[in-house]
Motif scaffolding. Structure first.
Motif, short mmCIF file in Angstrom:
data_model
loop_
_atom_site.label_atom_id
_atom_site.label_comp_id
_atom_site.label_asym_id
_atom_site.label_seq_id
_atom_site.Cartn_x
_atom_site.Cartn_y
_atom_site.Cartn_z
N GLY A 95 -9.16 108.89 73.35
CA GLY A 95 -9.25 110.33 73.43
C GLY A 95 -8.10 110.99 74.18
N PRO A 96 -8.41 111.98 75.02
CA PRO A 96 -7.37 112.75 75.72
C PRO A 96 -6.45 111.88 76.58
CG PRO A 96 -9.49 113.85 75.90
CD PRO A 96 -9.76 112.50 75.29
N ARG A 97 -6.94 110.73 77.06
CA ARG A 97 -6.10 109.86 77.88
C ARG A 97 -4.89 109.37 77.09
NH1 ARG A 97 -7.41 106.94 82.27
NH2 ARG A 97 -8.52 108.85 82.80
N ILE A 98 -5.06 109.16 75.78
CA ILE A 98 -3.93 108.72 74.94
C ILE A 98 -2.85 109.80 74.91
CG2 ILE A 98 -3.21 108.22 72.58
CD1 ILE A 98 -5.79 106.75 72.15
N VAL A 99 -3.29 111.05 74.81
CA VAL A 99 -2.32 112.16 74.80
C VAL A 99 -1.57 112.21 76.13
CG1 VAL A 99 -2.03 114.65 74.59
CG2 VAL A 99 -3.68 113.47 73.14
N GLU A 100 -2.28 111.97 77.23
CA GLU A 100 -1.62 111.94 78.54
C GLU A 100 -0.55 110.85 78.58
OE1 GLU A 100 -4.45 111.50 81.65
OE2 GLU A 100 -5.46 113.40 81.26
N LEU A 101 -0.89 109.69 78.05
CA LEU A 101 0.08 108.58 78.04
C LEU A 101 1.28 108.93 77.16
CD1 LEU A 101 -2.32 105.50 77.79
CD2 LEU A 101 -0.96 106.19 79.77
N LEU A 102 1.04 109.61 76.06
CA LEU A 102 2.15 110.02 75.20
C LEU A 102 3.04 111.04 75.89
CD1 LEU A 102 0.37 110.23 71.74
CD2 LEU A 102 2.35 108.80 72.29
N VAL A 104 3.65 111.07 79.09
CA VAL A 104 4.47 110.25 80.00
C VAL A 104 5.56 109.54 79.20
CG1 VAL A 104 4.47 108.29 81.58
CG2 VAL A 104 2.58 109.92 81.64
N ARG A 105 5.17 108.99 78.06
CA ARG A 105 6.15 108.27 77.24
C ARG A 105 7.25 109.20 76.76
NH1 ARG A 105 5.44 106.14 71.22
NH2 ARG A 105 7.65 105.76 70.89
N ARG A 106 6.89 110.44 76.42
CA ARG A 106 7.91 111.39 75.94
C ARG A 106 8.97 111.63 77.01
NH1 ARG A 106 7.19 116.78 76.48
NH2 ARG A 106 4.92 116.56 76.35
N VAL A 107 8.52 111.81 78.25
CA VAL A 107 9.46 112.04 79.35
C VAL A 107 10.36 110.82 79.57
CG1 VAL A 107 9.64 112.41 81.84
CG2 VAL A 107 7.94 113.69 80.51
N LEU A 108 9.75 109.63 79.63
CA LEU A 108 10.52 108.42 79.91
C LEU A 108 11.39 108.00 78.73
CD1 LEU A 108 7.95 106.20 81.86
CD2 LEU A 108 9.84 107.54 82.77
N GLU A 109 10.85 108.11 77.52
CA GLU A 109 11.60 107.69 76.33
C GLU A 109 12.84 108.56 76.14
OE1 GLU A 109 11.52 104.92 73.13
OE2 GLU A 109 9.52 105.62 73.64
N SER A 110 12.69 109.87 76.37
CA SER A 110 13.85 110.75 76.20
C SER A 110 14.91 110.45 77.26
CB SER A 110 13.41 112.22 76.26
OG SER A 110 12.74 112.51 77.47
N THR A 111 14.47 110.16 78.49
CA THR A 111 15.42 109.81 79.55
C THR A 111 16.12 108.48 79.24
OG1 THR A 111 14.09 110.97 81.20
CG2 THR A 111 15.67 109.35 82.03
N ALA A 112 15.34 107.48 78.83
CA ALA A 112 15.91 106.17 78.51
C ALA A 112 16.90 106.28 77.36
CB ALA A 112 14.79 105.19 78.16
N THR A 113 16.58 107.09 76.36
CA THR A 113 17.47 107.22 75.19
C THR A 113 18.76 107.93 75.58
OG1 THR A 113 15.49 107.31 73.79
CG2 THR A 113 17.57 107.93 72.77
N ALA A 114 18.66 108.90 76.48
CA ALA A 114 19.87 109.58 76.97
C ALA A 114 20.76 108.60 77.74
CB ALA A 114 19.48 110.75 77.88
N LEU A 115 20.15 107.78 78.58
CA LEU A 115 20.92 106.77 79.32
C LEU A 115 21.54 105.76 78.36
CD1 LEU A 115 18.50 106.08 82.32
CD2 LEU A 115 20.76 107.16 82.45
N ALA A 116 20.78 105.37 77.35
CA ALA A 116 21.28 104.39 76.39
C ALA A 116 22.50 104.94 75.63
CB ALA A 116 20.18 104.01 75.40
#
Length: 233
Positions: A95-102, A104-116
């Motif tokens: 449920g809503p917890r999955i959206v919360e995890l997404l 978090v992932r959006r923030v980290l994934e975008s940062t990681a991709t910028a660094l990459a």
């Protein structure tokens, strides 16, 4: 009953904190053998049963490892080992917890991709392209899933931050991603997500961190919105 008597969980938690403090302060180094359970319990003034529970908990967390016939050792404290159990949260969330995890992932994934985009090697870039081409060459959700995971994993490691890569690995639950890809297949949305992956790849090739950040944020954002729609439905 004596209300001031310490609860067992509290004593075990104290034992965990004291052992981690010893490691954090360098009194016990990565790869080094821990004192015996009896000696450690005496040294820290804690019962052997509580010490045993603390050691068991730290072993599950990847801080300690038991070597048969040799004793208990501090692991090399690699980020991937310490954060391995993090993936269980993603697998079990609903449920809503999955959206919360997404989120978090959006923030980290975008940062990681910028660094990459600034740090990726030629070999890593070739791997990203290989997985992108493989995703484009099949309609099989399982094959797409495998290459999707490898695509993002390669980018995360190319960012050069092992801790961030380990957290992203934990957030990238294969079970959840399989559900997304099946949903995309039913909605005929494969082409859209392929375009999003291609946009990420172009930004990496151009070594443009801001374009990479935006492409990754948009990609995970699409998954996030898809999941919100699933929950609302």
């Amino acid at each position: 009953m004596d209300q001031t008597a310490p609860q067992k969980g509290t004593v075990t938690q104290r034992a965990i904190e004291q052992i981690t403090a010893m490691i954090g302060e360098g009194r016990i180094e990565p790869g080094e053998r821990l004192p015996t359970e009896r000696d450690l319990a005496t040294q820290l003034g804690i019962s052997r049963s509580s010490m045993r529970e603390a050691i068991r908990a730290l072993t599950v967390m990847g801080v300690l490892e038991a070597r048969h016939g040799s004793g208990i050792y501090v692991t090399q404290l690699e980020a991937g080992d310490l954060l391995e159990t993090f993936g269980v949260v993603a697998d079990l969330s609903r449920g809503p917890r999955i959206v919360e995890l997404l989120e978090v992932r959006r923030v980290l994934e975008s940062t990681a991709t910028a660094l990459a985009a600034a740090r990726i090697s030629a070999d890593q870039l070739a791997d990203v392209e290989k997985h992108l081409e493989a995703m484009n060459a099949t309609e099989d959700p399982e094959e797409i899933l495998s290459h999707d995971l490898a695509f993002h994993r390669t980018i995360a490691f190319a960012a050069g931050n092992d801790t961030m890569a380990a957290i992203l690995e934990g957030l990238s639950s294969r079970t959840f991603r399989a559900r997304v890809w099946r949903g995309y297949q039913e909605e005929g949305a494969f082409e859209r997500t392929r375009r999003e992956h291609a946009r990420i790849h172009r930004a990496l090739v151009a070594r443009d961190p801001e374009a990479a950040r935006a492409a990754a944020a948009a990609h995970v954002g699409e998954v996030e919105e898809w999941m919100r729609a699933q929950l609302d439905g």
